[in-house]
Motif scaffolding. Structure first.
Motif, PDB file in Angstrom:
ATOM      1  N   PRO A 156       0.827  -1.218   0.000  1.00  0.00           N
ATOM      2  CA  PRO A 156       0.000   0.000   0.000  1.00  0.00           C
ATOM      3  C   PRO A 156       0.854   1.258   0.000  1.00  0.00           C
ATOM      4  CG  PRO A 156       0.104  -0.910   2.203  1.00  0.00           C
ATOM      5  CD  PRO A 156       0.860  -1.872   1.314  1.00  0.00           C
ATOM      6  N   LEU A 157       0.264   2.326  -0.487  1.00  0.00           N
ATOM      7  CA  LEU A 157       0.911   3.634  -0.417  1.00  0.00           C
ATOM      8  C   LEU A 157       0.528   4.298   0.891  1.00  0.00           C
ATOM      9  CD1 LEU A 157       0.354   4.990  -4.047  1.00  0.00           C
ATOM     10  CD2 LEU A 157       2.436   4.033  -3.074  1.00  0.00           C
ATOM     11  N   HIS A 165       7.789  10.080  -5.044  1.00  0.00           N
ATOM     12  CA  HIS A 165       7.240   8.787  -5.447  1.00  0.00           C
ATOM     13  C   HIS A 165       8.208   8.120  -6.420  1.00  0.00           C
ATOM     14  CE1 HIS A 165       4.345   5.722  -6.611  1.00  0.00           C
ATOM     15  NE2 HIS A 165       4.593   6.021  -7.888  1.00  0.00           N
ATOM     16  N   LYS A 166       8.631   6.916  -6.059  1.00  0.00           N
ATOM     17  CA  LYS A 166       9.545   6.172  -6.922  1.00  0.00           C
ATOM     18  C   LYS A 166       8.779   5.072  -7.643  1.00  0.00           C
ATOM     19  CE  LYS A 166      13.806   3.426  -6.893  1.00  0.00           C
ATOM     20  NZ  LYS A 166      14.899   2.875  -6.069  1.00  0.00           N
ATOM     21  N   PRO A 167       8.869   5.016  -8.964  1.00  0.00           N
ATOM     22  CA  PRO A 167       8.181   3.948  -9.704  1.00  0.00           C
ATOM     23  C   PRO A 167       8.648   2.583  -9.220  1.00  0.00           C
ATOM     24  CG  PRO A 167       8.923   5.659 -11.205  1.00  0.00           C
ATOM     25  CD  PRO A 167       9.520   5.980  -9.867  1.00  0.00           C
ATOM     26  N   ARG A 168       7.683   1.663  -9.098  1.00  0.00           N
ATOM     27  CA  ARG A 168       7.985   0.336  -8.546  1.00  0.00           C
ATOM     28  C   ARG A 168       8.133  -0.714  -9.648  1.00  0.00           C
ATOM     29  NH1 ARG A 168       3.515   2.222  -6.140  1.00  0.00           N
ATOM     30  NH2 ARG A 168       2.228   0.522  -6.999  1.00  0.00           N
ATOM     31  N   LEU A 315      -3.111   5.131 -12.947  1.00  0.00           N
ATOM     32  CA  LEU A 315      -2.474   3.888 -13.389  1.00  0.00           C
ATOM     33  C   LEU A 315      -1.049   3.784 -12.852  1.00  0.00           C
ATOM     34  CD1 LEU A 315      -3.693   3.706 -17.103  1.00  0.00           C
ATOM     35  CD2 LEU A 315      -4.303   2.127 -15.252  1.00  0.00           C
ATOM     36  N   GLN A 316      -0.306   4.881 -12.887  1.00  0.00           N
ATOM     37  CA  GLN A 316       1.058   4.870 -12.365  1.00  0.00           C
ATOM     38  C   GLN A 316       1.069   4.644 -10.855  1.00  0.00           C
ATOM     39  OE1 GLN A 316       3.078   8.467 -13.458  1.00  0.00           O
ATOM     40  NE2 GLN A 316       2.312   8.436 -15.550  1.00  0.00           N
ATOM     41  N   ARG A 317       0.221   5.365 -10.149  1.00  0.00           N
ATOM     42  CA  ARG A 317       0.255   5.362  -8.684  1.00  0.00           C
ATOM     43  C   ARG A 317      -0.175   4.016  -8.097  1.00  0.00           C
ATOM     44  NH1 ARG A 317      -4.485   8.618  -6.389  1.00  0.00           N
ATOM     45  NH2 ARG A 317      -5.470   6.604  -6.867  1.00  0.00           N
ATOM     46  N   ASP A 318      -1.300   3.477  -8.597  1.00  0.00           N
ATOM     47  CA  ASP A 318      -1.871   2.279  -7.971  1.00  0.00           C
ATOM     48  C   ASP A 318      -1.439   0.982  -8.644  1.00  0.00           C
ATOM     49  OD1 ASP A 318      -3.127   4.092  -6.398  1.00  0.00           O
ATOM     50  OD2 ASP A 318      -5.170   3.630  -7.041  1.00  0.00           O
ATOM     51  N   LEU A 319      -1.354   0.974  -9.963  1.00  0.00           N
ATOM     52  CA  LEU A 319      -1.159  -0.289 -10.684  1.00  0.00           C
ATOM     53  C   LEU A 319       0.221  -0.432 -11.301  1.00  0.00           C
ATOM     54  CD1 LEU A 319      -4.618  -0.354 -12.505  1.00  0.00           C
ATOM     55  CD2 LEU A 319      -4.043  -1.140 -10.194  1.00  0.00           C
ATOM     56  N   ASN A 320       1.018   0.638 -11.229  1.00  0.00           N
ATOM     57  CA  ASN A 320       2.374   0.595 -11.782  1.00  0.00           C
ATOM     58  C   ASN A 320       2.338   0.328 -13.294  1.00  0.00           C
ATOM     59  OD1 ASN A 320       5.014   1.082 -11.036  1.00  0.00           O
ATOM     60  ND2 ASN A 320       5.522  -1.089 -10.793  1.00  0.00           N
ATOM     61  N   VAL A 321       1.360   0.931 -13.960  1.00  0.00           N
ATOM     62  CA  VAL A 321       1.153   0.756 -15.391  1.00  0.00           C
ATOM     63  C   VAL A 321       1.402   2.089 -16.079  1.00  0.00           C
ATOM     64  CG1 VAL A 321      -0.532   0.204 -17.182  1.00  0.00           C
ATOM     65  CG2 VAL A 321      -0.469  -1.147 -15.071  1.00  0.00           C
ATOM     66  N   TYR A 322       2.124   2.067 -17.228  1.00  0.00           N
ATOM     67  CA  TYR A 322       2.459   3.267 -17.976  1.00  0.00           C
ATOM     68  C   TYR A 322       1.972   3.108 -19.418  1.00  0.00           C
ATOM     69  CZ  TYR A 322       5.361   4.347 -13.964  1.00  0.00           C
ATOM     70  OH  TYR A 322       5.790   4.622 -12.691  1.00  0.00           O
ATOM     71  N   ASP A 423       3.148  12.411  -7.891  1.00  0.00           N
ATOM     72  CA  ASP A 423       4.081  12.796  -6.844  1.00  0.00           C
ATOM     73  C   ASP A 423       3.267  13.152  -5.616  1.00  0.00           C
ATOM     74  OD1 ASP A 423       6.386  13.289  -5.513  1.00  0.00           O
ATOM     75  OD2 ASP A 423       6.789  15.241  -6.432  1.00  0.00           O
ATOM     76  N   ALA A 424       3.663  12.657  -4.461  1.00  0.00           N
ATOM     77  CA  ALA A 424       2.959  12.937  -3.214  1.00  0.00           C
ATOM     78  C   ALA A 424       3.069  14.430  -2.896  1.00  0.00           C
ATOM     79  CB  ALA A 424       3.540  12.104  -2.083  1.00  0.00           C
ATOM     80  N   GLU A 425       1.940  15.023  -2.555  1.00  0.00           N
ATOM     81  CA  GLU A 425       1.902  16.466  -2.275  1.00  0.00           C
ATOM     82  C   GLU A 425       2.076  16.709  -0.783  1.00  0.00           C
ATOM     83  OE1 GLU A 425      -0.971  20.312  -3.228  1.00  0.00           O
ATOM     84  OE2 GLU A 425      -1.776  18.288  -3.312  1.00  0.00           O
TER      85      GLU A 425
END
Length: 800
Positions: A156-157, A165-168, A315-322, A423-425
Motif C-alpha cells: 500500500p501507499l 514517489h519512486k516507480p515500482r 495507473l502509475q500510482r496504484d497499478l504501476n502501469v504506464y 508525486d505525493a503532495e
C-alpha cells in the motif's frame, strides 16, 4: 387508492403542504423564546408540541428506512435533527429511489427490452437508465463504514509518506532506454524527483501509419447481445493479456474512489476491443496488474481514452502501469472544434446514445458489483472505438497543408498527457499552498477572521489533515469544510461545545485532541492581515507587479485596471487633473492589505487649462497652464470677519444686485451729509466689522453693517414721523386754547370717575374670544395660516 382519486389526493396534499410551510414560517419569524419567558402556559404548550412533532419525525424516518440498509437512531431533540441532517438526506434519497422504482413498475418499463443495434444511428436506451435491482440499490446506498480494501494491499501507499514517489517497476517492456538508466532522480524546485520511466519511449513515439489513413468505421457489437468478462483471478488476467496483444486498438477507462481514502484508489478497469469487453477487479489484482505494461507500453497498439489526464496518474500510482501510444478523444474533440467535449456529448453525436451518470459517484469498492453497475462501467468503453474511428476520419478530412496537422496535434497533446507523473503532495501548514491547503478554502469562501479565529482555523485544518493521513481517509470525511469554518468561528474550548459543531463519529473518538488543539491555537493568535495580500492576489483584477522603489527581493502588488486598460504602464504617479493639490491621487491601503503599496490612478486624463473657456484668439497667444498649477498659484482672498445673514426673522424680500449697489451709494452719501444722526452712528459702529474692503467685494457679499444702516435709517424715519405727528397735535391744542400755553403747562387736572369704564364688572376679552394662532400678537412673527374647516357633505373637489 383508485387511479382516478390520485389527482384529487395530490392536489389536496399539495395545498395542505403549502399551508403548513406558510404557518411554520410565520411562527418562526416571531420571538418564540421571549414569548415563552413571558407566558408559562404558552411555554408548556410549545414544549408538548415539540415533543409530539419530534416523535412524528422519528416514526416517519423509522418507517421510511424499513427495507433499507440505513441504521437509524431516534433524534433526542431539535438540535440533534440539525446536527444529523445527513440521515434525513439519506432517507429522502432512498424514498425517491423507491418512488422511481414504483413508477417504473406502474408504467411497465421495468422489464428490459431488446435494443436494435444494427444501425449506427439507432436511438439506444442505456442499460444504466433502466430499473436498478435490489442489489443495485443496496450498493448505491452502501454504508461508508465498510472495511477498507487498502488494508489488504500487499504494497500500500502510505499517506504519511511525503517523500518523492519512486516507480515500482520490476521490468520495462518495449524499452528504448534501460530501466536502470530511466530511474535516476533529479532535483526539481528544491525537491528530489524521479523521472518518467518511459520518458524516452513517449518522446519518440509516433502514431502508426494506419491512424493517418481514412477508413470505414467498424461497427460495434450490440450491447445487449454481448457481455463483459469479469477478471478477478490471475488465470483470467493472463488470458485477457493474450487477447489484447492481438488487437490494434483498445479502449480503456477507470473507476476511482477517494472518499474513504486519503490518496484514492482505482477500484475498476474497463477494457474493450472490437469483439470483447473486460472488467478488471483492480482491488483484488492490484499487485499483479503490472503485467499490463506488455500491452499499454506497446507502441503498435493504440490506447483510446477519453479525458485521460487523471487516468494516467492513477495507473502509475496504484497499478504501476504506464501508457505509450495514447489517443485521447477529448483532445480530438477540442481539435475538431466541437461545442462539447464530454463523453456524453460524443455518445449522443455519433451513436445517438443518451448517457446516464447515475452511478458516477457510486461506491465502487462494493463487492460483489451488481449487474447495473457492471453495465454502467462497460458502456464507457464499449462504444469508444467506434467513436475513435469517426473522429480519426474527421481529423484526416480537416487536414490542410496550409494549416496544422490535426492528427499531429492530437498526438502531441496525448504525449504530454502520458508524460504526467504522480508525486505525493506535502502539506504546507505555513502558507497553505496546494490543492488541499487551507489557502484554497479562504480563496473560495468570503471569510473575515479575527486573529484568534484565523489561528484556530489553521490549527484545525492541520489537525484534520493529520488525522486523515493517520486514518487513511479523505479530509472531508474527517471534517467537512463547513464544520471546519464553524470550528474557527465558534472556537469551542470544551467537549460539549465541540460536539454541537460536529457530531462526526470519528471526531468523537478524537475529541480531546481536537479541543486541546483549539485551546492552544486560541492562546496564540495569528494576524489575519498577514494573508490578506494572498487573498487579494487571487482576485480577478490583482496581479503581482515588481516595483522599482521596492528593496531588492521584495514584491509589491498593484491593481490591474477594471476598464480594459491592460497595459500597466498607463498608470500615473499623480493625477493629471488635480496633480498635487490634494496630496496626490495615490492612496494607501496598509490598513486593508499588508504589504500592498503604490496603488495609483490607472486612468490618465488630459491636461486641463485655466483658459479653456476663453476665445480661440486668447488661447493661441497665451501658453496653456495646468489647472493644478493655476489653482496652486492663484492668490488667496484675505479672510474677513463679516457675518452673512442667511434669513431675517419675519421674512424678507429678494433684492437685485443693482439695488444693493444703490443702497450702498446712498449709505455713503448719508454718512457724509449727516455724521451726527443715529443712523450714521449705527452705521459707523457696524462698519468697523467690515474693515477696508474693495467696492467690488462689498457688492459681492451683503454685510451686516449695511443691514444695520438700513435698519437705522428706517427707525430714524419712523421717529421723525412720530415727532412730527406729536408736534402737530400739540399745535392743534395750542390753537383751541388760544395759545395760552404757559397757563396750561403747570395746571393739575382731576380724574373723571363718572366717565371712566368699570373695572370690576368689565367683560374679559379672553372669555369671549379664543386664541387664534394665525394672527400676529405682541409684535411677533406671523403665525400659521388659518385652516378652513371641512363642512359636512361633499368636499370642494367633488362639488366642482
Amino acid at each position: 387508492m383508485e387511479p382516478t382519486e390520485f389527482a384529487t389526493f395530490q392536489k389536496d396534499a399539495s395545498l395542505g403542504l403549502v399551508k403548513l410551510v406558510k404557518t411554520a414560517k410565520t411562527l418562526s419569524s416571531g420571538d418564540i423564546a421571549f414569548n415563552k419567558s413571558l407566558d408559562a402556559e404558552f411555554s408548556t404548550v410549545l414544549d408538548n408540541t415539540n415533543t409530539k412533532v419530534l416523535g412524528l419525525i422519528n416514526d416517519l424516518v423509522r418507517n421510511a428506512t424499513d427495507g433499507s440498509d440505513i441504521k437509524f437512531e431516534n433524534f433526542e431533540d431539535a438540535d440533534s435533527v440539525e446536527t444529523r441532517w445527513s440521515v434525513i438526506s439519506e432517507v429522502v434519497d432512498f424514498l425517491l429511489e423507491k418512488a422511481d422504482m414504483c413508477m417504473d413498475e406502474y408504467t411497465g418499463t421495468v422489464k428490459r427490452g431488446i435494443m436494435q443495434t444494427t444501425a449506427a444511428q439507432s436511438n439506444y436506451k442505456s442499460a444504466r437508465t433502466e430499473k436498478r435491482a435490489a442489489e443495485g440499490r443496496k450498493a448505491f446506498n452502501k454504508s461508508l463504514h465498510m472495511a477498507k480494501p487498502q488494508l489488504q494491499f500487499k504494497k500500500p501507499l502510505s499517506p504519511l509518506d511525503s517523500g518523492p514517489h519512486k516507480p515500482r517497476l520490476e521490468k520495462k517492456p518495449h524499452a528504448i532506454k534501460p530501466l536502470e538508466d530511466s530511474l535516476v532522480p533529479t532535483i526539481v524546485d528544491g525537491r528530489e524527483k524521479y523521472p518518467h520511466p518511459y520518458l524516452e519511449e513517449i518522446s519518440q513515439y509516433k502514431f502508426p501509419d494506419r491512424v493517418r489513413k481514412e477508413a470505414e468505421p467498424i461497427q460495434y457489437k450490440p450491447f445487449e447481445s454481448t457481455s463483459a468478462i469479469f477478471v478477478d483471478s490471475s488465470e483470467l488476467l493472463q488470458e485477457m493479456v493474450q487477447e489484447l496483444l492481438k488487437a490494434e486498438e483498445i479502449a480503456v477507462d477507470l473507476e476511482h474512489h477517494d472518499f474513504r481514502s486519503y490518496i484514492g484508489l482505482v477500484c475498476l478497469m474497463q477494457i474493450s476491443t472490437r469483439n470483447q469487453d473486460w472488467i478488471i477487479d483492480t482491488l483484488k489484482l492490484r499487485d499483479e496488474l503490472e503485467v499490463l505494461n506488455e500491452v499499454f507500453a506497446n507502441p503498435n497498439i493504440v490506447k483510446v481514452f477519453h479525458g485521460a489526464f487523471m487516468d494516467i496518474i492513477w495507473l502509475q500510482r496504484d497499478l504501476n502501469v504506464y501508457v505509450v501510444g495514447l489517443f485521447d478523444t477529448y483532445d480530438a474533440a477540442r481539435s475538431l472544434g466541437f461545442t462539447g467535449h464530454s463523453l456524453a456529448f460524443l455518445l449522443k453525436k455519433y451513436i445517438n446514445f443518451d448517457a446516464d451518470k447515475s452511478y458516477q459517484l457510486a461506491d465502487w469498492r462494493v463487492r460483489p458489483l451488481p449487474q447495473e453497475m457492471l453495465d454502467y462501467a462497460r458502456s464507457d468503453t464499449h462504444f469508444l472505438l467506434y467513436i475513435y474511428d469517426n473522429m480519426r476520419n474527421e481529423l484526416i478530412g480537416k487536414n490542410n497543408a496550409a494549416e496544422e496537422d490535426k492528427i499531429e496535434t492530437v498526438q502531441n497533446n496525448s504525449k504530454e498527457t502520458c508524460l504526467k507523473t504522480y508525486d505525493a503532495e506535502p502539506y504546507d501548514s505555513v502558507n497553505g499552498s496546494g490543492s488541499r491547503g487551507w489557502l484554497s478554502i479562504l480563496k473560495h469562501n468570503a471569510v473575515n477572521f479575527t486573529d484568534e479565529q484565523f489561528a484556530v482555523f489553521k490549527a484545525v485544518h492541520a489537525w484534520r489533515d493529520r488525522v486523515a493521513r493517520e486514518e487513511d481517509d479523505n479530509p472531508h470525511f474527517v471534517m467537512s469544510k463547513n464544520h471546519l469554518l464553524n470550528f474557527a468561528r465558534q472556537m469551542p474550548v470544551d467537549a460539549a461545545a465541540a460536539l454541537s459543531v460536529s457530531n462526526n463519529p470519528l471526531l468523537r473518538s478524537k475529541l480531546a485532541d481536537l479541543v486541546s488543539t483549539i485551546k492552544e491555537a486560541k492562546a496564540n493568535p495569528v494576524p489575519f492581515s498577514s494573508v490578506q495580500h494572498l487573498l487579494v492576489t487571487a482576485g480577478k483584477y490583482w496581479s503581482p507587479q515588481p516595483k522599482d522603489a521596492k528593496k531588492e527581493g521584495e514584491e509589491g502588488l498593484s491593481i490591474m485596471p477594471m476598464l480594459g486598460a491592460g497595459d500597466a504602464g498607463a498608470k500615473t504617479e499623480e493625477s493629471q487633473f488635480w496633480a498635487g493639490t490634494f496630496g496626490g491621487s495615490r492612496w494607501e491601503v496598509k490598513d486593508l492589505v499588508t504589504g500592498v503599496n503604490d496603488i495609483s490612478l490607472a486612468l490618465p486624463l488630459p491636461d486641463l487649462t485655466a483658459t479653456v473657456l476663453e476665445g480661440p484668439d486668447s488661447c493661441e497667444t497665451q501658453p496653456p497652464i495646468r489647472r493644478a498649477d493655476y489653482i496652486k498659484d492663484r492668490g488667496v482672498k484675505p479672510e474677513t470677519a463679516d457675518i452673512v445673514v442667511i434669513k431675517k426673522l419675519g421674512g424678507g424680500r429678494k433684492r437685485k444686485l443693482e439695488d444693493v449697489a444703490e443702497d450702498a451709494q446712498h449709505d455713503d452719501d448719508e454718512s457724509d451729509a449727516d455724521t451726527d444722526s443715529p443712523s450714521s452712528q449705527v452705521g459707523a459702529s457696524a462698519g468697523v466689522i467690515s474693515g477696508d474692503v474693495d467696492k467690488e467685494d462689498e457688492l459681492e457679499t451683503v454685510q451686516l453693517s449695511k443691514l444695520d444702516k438700513r435698519a437705522a435709517r428706517k427707525a430714524e424715519r419712523k421717529r421723525k414721523k412720530a415727532e412730527a405727528k406729536r408736534r402737530s397735535a400739540q399745535g392743534d391744542d395750542f390753537q383751541e386754547d388760544g395759545g395760552d400755553d404757559d397757563e396750561k403747562k403747570g395746571e393739575f387736572q382731576a380724574f373723571d370717575y363718572a366717565s371712566a369704564p368699570s373695572i370690576i364688572n368689565a367683560k374679559k376679552e379672553s372669555e369671549s374670544k379664543a386664541f387664534d394662532g394665525s394672527k400676529k400678537y405682541d409684535g411677533g412673527p406671523k403665525g400659521m395660516r388659518a385652516r378652513r374647516r371641512e363642512k359636512e357633505g361633499k368636499s370642494s373637489t367633488m362639488r366642482a
